[in-house]
Design an enzyme around this catalytic site. Structure first.
Site, PDB file in Angstrom:
ATOM      1  N   LYS A   1     -93.770 -78.854 -50.143  1.00 20.40           N
ATOM      2  CA  LYS A   1     -94.544 -79.811 -50.945  1.00 20.40           C
ATOM      3  C   LYS A   1     -95.638 -80.449 -50.097  1.00 20.40           C
ATOM      4  O   LYS A   1     -96.792 -80.503 -50.480  1.00 20.40           O
ATOM      5  CB  LYS A   1     -93.574 -80.865 -51.492  1.00 20.40           C
ATOM      6  CG  LYS A   1     -94.183 -81.936 -52.346  1.00 20.40           C
ATOM      7  CD  LYS A   1     -93.068 -82.806 -52.937  1.00 20.40           C
ATOM      8  CE  LYS A   1     -93.637 -84.093 -53.527  1.00 20.40           C
ATOM      9  NZ  LYS A   1     -92.582 -84.955 -54.077  1.00 20.40           N
TER      10      LYS A   1
ATOM     11  N   GLU B   1     -90.006 -77.964 -39.528  1.00 18.20           N
ATOM     12  CA  GLU B   1     -89.210 -76.721 -39.524  1.00 18.20           C
ATOM     13  C   GLU B   1     -89.960 -75.621 -40.266  1.00 18.20           C
ATOM     14  O   GLU B   1     -90.049 -74.473 -39.797  1.00 18.20           O
ATOM     15  CB  GLU B   1     -87.853 -76.951 -40.212  1.00 18.20           C
ATOM     16  CG  GLU B   1     -86.928 -77.889 -39.478  1.00 18.20           C
ATOM     17  CD  GLU B   1     -87.101 -79.354 -39.875  1.00 18.20           C
ATOM     18  OE1 GLU B   1     -88.197 -79.725 -40.359  1.00 18.20           O
ATOM     19  OE2 GLU B   1     -86.154 -80.131 -39.688  1.00 18.20           O
TER      20      GLU B   1
ATOM     21  N   GLY C   1     -88.468 -83.421 -54.042  1.00 16.71           N
ATOM     22  CA  GLY C   1     -88.042 -82.160 -53.429  1.00 16.71           C
ATOM     23  C   GLY C   1     -86.749 -81.606 -54.015  1.00 16.71           C
ATOM     24  O   GLY C   1     -86.667 -80.455 -54.432  1.00 16.71           O
ATOM     25  N   ARG C   2     -85.725 -82.452 -54.065  1.00 18.07           N
ATOM     26  CA  ARG C   2     -84.419 -81.944 -54.529  1.00 18.07           C
ATOM     27  C   ARG C   2     -84.369 -81.795 -56.048  1.00 18.07           C
ATOM     28  O   ARG C   2     -83.351 -81.353 -56.587  1.00 18.07           O
ATOM     29  CB  ARG C   2     -83.301 -82.847 -54.015  1.00 18.07           C
ATOM     30  CG  ARG C   2     -83.434 -84.298 -54.419  1.00 18.07           C
ATOM     31  CD  ARG C   2     -82.502 -85.183 -53.584  1.00 18.07           C
ATOM     32  NE  ARG C   2     -82.746 -86.610 -53.803  1.00 18.07           N
ATOM     33  CZ  ARG C   2     -83.677 -87.312 -53.162  1.00 18.07           C
ATOM     34  NH1 ARG C   2     -84.456 -86.730 -52.290  1.00 18.07           N
ATOM     35  NH2 ARG C   2     -83.824 -88.605 -53.408  1.00 18.07           N
TER      36      ARG C   2
ATOM     37  N   GLU D   1     -78.401 -87.088 -51.147  1.00 18.59           N
ATOM     38  CA  GLU D   1     -79.712 -87.610 -50.744  1.00 18.59           C
ATOM     39  C   GLU D   1     -80.225 -88.593 -51.795  1.00 18.59           C
ATOM     40  O   GLU D   1     -81.012 -89.485 -51.501  1.00 18.59           O
ATOM     41  CB  GLU D   1     -80.710 -86.449 -50.555  1.00 18.59           C
ATOM     42  CG  GLU D   1     -81.876 -86.813 -49.648  1.00 18.59           C
ATOM     43  CD  GLU D   1     -82.670 -85.600 -49.203  1.00 18.59           C
ATOM     44  OE1 GLU D   1     -82.675 -85.295 -48.007  1.00 18.59           O
ATOM     45  OE2 GLU D   1     -83.304 -84.960 -50.056  1.00 18.59           O
TER      46      GLU D   1
ATOM     47  N   HIS E   1     -56.509 -71.169 -50.863  1.00 23.64           N
ATOM     48  CA  HIS E   1     -55.750 -70.715 -49.688  1.00 23.64           C
ATOM     49  C   HIS E   1     -56.218 -71.432 -48.421  1.00 23.64           C
ATOM     50  O   HIS E   1     -55.950 -70.979 -47.315  1.00 23.64           O
ATOM     51  CB  HIS E   1     -55.893 -69.200 -49.530  1.00 23.64           C
ATOM     52  CG  HIS E   1     -55.297 -68.468 -50.693  1.00 23.64           C
ATOM     53  ND1 HIS E   1     -54.038 -67.950 -50.680  1.00 23.64           N
ATOM     54  CD2 HIS E   1     -55.791 -68.234 -51.937  1.00 23.64           C
ATOM     55  CE1 HIS E   1     -53.770 -67.399 -51.857  1.00 23.64           C
ATOM     56  NE2 HIS E   1     -54.812 -67.554 -52.634  1.00 23.64           N
TER      57      HIS E   1
ATOM     58  N   LYS F   1     -86.458 -87.521 -37.721  1.00 21.07           N
ATOM     59  CA  LYS F   1     -87.670 -86.697 -37.574  1.00 21.07           C
ATOM     60  C   LYS F   1     -88.604 -87.297 -36.530  1.00 21.07           C
ATOM     61  O   LYS F   1     -89.148 -86.603 -35.673  1.00 21.07           O
ATOM     62  CB  LYS F   1     -88.448 -86.661 -38.901  1.00 21.07           C
ATOM     63  CG  LYS F   1     -87.850 -85.807 -39.979  1.00 21.07           C
ATOM     64  CD  LYS F   1     -88.892 -85.686 -41.087  1.00 21.07           C
ATOM     65  CE  LYS F   1     -88.310 -85.386 -42.430  1.00 21.07           C
ATOM     66  NZ  LYS F   1     -89.269 -85.463 -43.516  1.00 21.07           N
TER      67      LYS F   1
HETATM   68  C1  G6Q Z   1     -85.824 -83.690 -51.045  1.00 18.55           C
HETATM   69  C2  G6Q Z   1     -86.402 -84.075 -49.788  1.00 18.55           C
HETATM   70  C3  G6Q Z   1     -86.438 -82.974 -48.757  1.00 18.55           C
HETATM   71  C4  G6Q Z   1     -87.637 -82.059 -48.845  1.00 18.55           C
HETATM   72  C5  G6Q Z   1     -87.754 -81.288 -47.538  1.00 18.55           C
HETATM   73  C6  G6Q Z   1     -88.881 -80.306 -47.558  1.00 18.55           C
HETATM   74  O1  G6Q Z   1     -85.774 -84.404 -52.014  1.00 18.55           O
HETATM   75  O2  G6Q Z   1     -87.617 -84.643 -50.025  1.00 18.55           O
HETATM   76  O3  G6Q Z   1     -85.265 -82.186 -48.749  1.00 18.55           O
HETATM   77  O4  G6Q Z   1     -87.529 -81.210 -49.944  1.00 18.55           O
HETATM   78  O5  G6Q Z   1     -87.896 -82.177 -46.474  1.00 18.55           O
HETATM   79  O6  G6Q Z   1     -90.081 -80.961 -47.746  1.00 18.55           O
HETATM   80  P1  G6Q Z   1     -91.402 -80.164 -47.986  1.00 18.55           P
HETATM   81  O7  G6Q Z   1     -91.263 -79.425 -49.286  1.00 18.55           O
HETATM   82  O8  G6Q Z   1     -92.503 -81.167 -48.021  1.00 18.55           O
HETATM   83  O9  G6Q Z   1     -91.549 -79.188 -46.843  1.00 18.55           O
END
Ligand code: G6Q
Length: 539
Positions: free
Chosen positions: A205, A211, A266-267, A352, A383, A503
């Site tokens: 996003k 990463e 994001g989530r 989250e 199990h 971070k």
């Molecule tokens: C979710 C968070 C987080 C996000 C990641 C990736 O709700 O905001 O998990 O999706 O940090 O972020 P980017 O899509 O910006 O790389």
């Protein structure tokens, strides 16, 4: 005033004292129709919540708590695009991503639906090109491998849904998901891939996530090492992002960028362009069916009265165990092998969202909020960790998820699978008394070991089969369950400030780990020793 002081909360506390020792055996014995009375159907999902430690009165009090928390107006505010994510001043409109083409959903007075469909149509056209083999790589070969590079919300939704809908996916294409900054993730996921036939979807996003950008740069170098031409990037890299400038700077043609908006968290982004890899895998028709499943649950959540509202009921039951029984965790146990990543996906969605200790008004909560969500599919858990749920000292409410029909029927496998899931919820609820154990002829000294106390609560969610539609309904069910709980706990379910500090600190530590840097002097004694130890072992 804290929610804890509200009369509805106090009434629940009082009621808990009355009902806490009532056994599910008694609740079932006193009402022969409990199994159907405490059940409902929505969006093709059947929810049996009869095996919960609740009476009619408990539910009445929980619905009163929901009303006292203004759940109904807050739900409407979300669907209407109000900026309910107050700490980031954003609307929360993942529901707009699966609204009908002719819907009208406004953010700052502008209908966002035409933009949503513009992106969906662009995704469909691109997915079709890949699936048909008409999108060619730099050397003229069709794409056979799709690698999604993303993390968190830009990874967990696509990978979970790709695995969940594997039955519907194009088997001629290979899909990989790279998320970890550990280079092993990239190396192991690309070692058998041919760069000429590989497409990377850089899914971020913000397009700044450390990463993801590290993996994207490694992918770029990997592709260029083989293709030896910068012009190859535009055939082998596309982006999913809200940040066109950063996408262009990376070298990806913004014509090959699939956008989304700041009102998609994001989530909660699985049904945005973040689902591009999934759409390539299952095709537009199945993808559309999945969106319809989401929409069906969205509509149910928005319109059904609280008393017949599946996400509301699941959310309130979670509050009941979390805040009144002190249950710290909640297990999600799908009895379908395709749902391998479902619990991991829900872990992010729930933890989250509601893992917060500051209320919307900025004060510290004086009650428990988000539960620890965990689980894994099917009988394997039986199990392994089910022992603790059955006979341990902790109360762990469970959600069992099952499908009446198998997508891969073979002899009596599916009947055995279903028999197991139903048997587990039965054993948890009713247990086995010392008298029952004794009638099995068990030696007296072993009786205490073989007793199952029972009275362990669970929900069972049943659908006819795992389809794109039912997966969509299931994910939306949990999204809205999380919303309901966030409202009761008065937290902002849509920000995630708790991921920031680590971070920032990593940025100061990373340079100190590089060869040639001065020994760290500005860290705490534990961190500086760890860094020094690493340097001595590495160089
Ligand atoms: C979710 C968070 C987080 C996000 C990641 C990736 O709700 O905001 O998990 O999706 O940090 O972020 P980017 O899509 O910006 O790389």
């Amino acid at each position: 005033m804290s929610m804890k002081q509200h009369p509805t909360w106090l009434a629940l506390e009082q009621h808990h004292l009355e009902i806490q020792n009532t056994h599910l055996r008694e609740l079932f014995a006193s009402s022969p129709t409990r199994g159907t009375d405490f059940s409902l159907e929505a969006a093709g999902l059947y929810l049996d919540y009869s095996k919960n430690r609740v009476s009619e009165k408990t539910l009445e009090l929980l619905f009163a708590l929901a009303r006292a928390s203004n759940l109904e107006p807050k739900r409407e505010a979300m669907f209407m695009g109000e900026k309910i994510n107050t700490t980031e001043n954003r609307a929360v409109l993942h529901t707009a991503l699966r609204a009908a083409r002719d819907a009208d959903v406004r953010v700052d007075g502008v209908n966002v639906i035409p933009e949503v469909y513009k992106v969906l149509d662009k995704m469909a056209a691109f997915a079709e090109q890949i699936r048909a083999g008409t999108w060619l790589g730099h050397t003229g070969k069709p794409i056979k491998n799709i690698v999604n590079i993303g993390i968190g919300g830009s990874d967990l939704g696509p990978v979970m849904a790709y695995k969940a809908l594997g039955f519907y996916s194009s088997r001629g294409l290979t899909f990989r998901f790279v998320s970890n900054v550990d280079s092993t993730d990239f190396v192991e996921n690309t070692r058998d891939l041919e760069p000429e036939e590989t497409l990377f979807i850089v899914c971020s996003k913000t397009f700044t996530t450390q990463e993801t950008m590290t993996n994207a740069n490694t992918a770029r170098a990997w592709a260029l090492a083989a293709l030896k031409d910068e012009a190859a990037i535009s055939r082998h890299f596309v982006a999913v992002s809200t940040n066109a400038a950063a996408v262009a700077k990376f070298g990806i043609d913004t014509a090959n960028m699939f956008g989304f908006w700041d009102w998609v968290g994001g989530r909660y982004s699985m049904t945005s362009a973040v689902g591009l890899s999934l759409m390539i895998a299952i095709g537009q028709n199945h993808y559309t069916q999945m969106l319809e499943g989401f929409r069906s649950m969205d509509t149910h959540f928005r319109t059904a009265p609280l008393e017949q509202n599946m996400p509301v009921i699941l959310g309130l039951l979670g509050v009941w165990y979390n805040n009144f029984f002190g249950a710290a965790s909640h297990a999600v146990l799908p009895y379908d092998h395709y749902l391998t990543y479902f619990s991991a996906y829900l872990q992010q969605l729930d933890m989250e969202s509601n893992g917060k200790s500051t209320t919307l008004s900025g004060s510290r909560t004086d009650y428990q909020t988000g539960q620890i969500i965990w689980g894994q599919p099917g009988t394997n858990g039986q199990h392994a960790f089910y022992q603790l749920i059955h006979q341990g000292t902790k109360l762990i409410p469970c959600d069992f998820i099952a499908f009446s029909k198998s997508l891969n029927p073979r002899s009596n496998h599916h009947e055995l699978l279903l028999a197991n899931v139903f048997a587990q919820s039965q054993a948890l609820a009713f247990g086995k008394t010392p008298e029952e154990v004794a009638t099995d002829g068990v030696k007296p000294e072993l009786i205490p070991h073989k007793v199952f106390e029972g009275n362990k609560p669970s929900n069972t969610i049943l659908s006819s089969s795992l389809t794109p539609f039912s997966l969509g309904a299931l994910v939306a069910l949990y999204e809205h369950k999380v919303f309901v709980q966030g409202v009761i706990w008065e937290v902002n379910s849509f920000d995630q400030w708790g991921v920031e500090l680590g971070k920032v600190l990593a940025q100061t530590i990373a340079p100190q780990l590089l060869e040639g840097q001065a020994a760290p002097t500005q860290q705490d004694s534990s961190t500086s020793t760890l860094i020094a130890k690493c340097q001595s072992q590495k160089f």
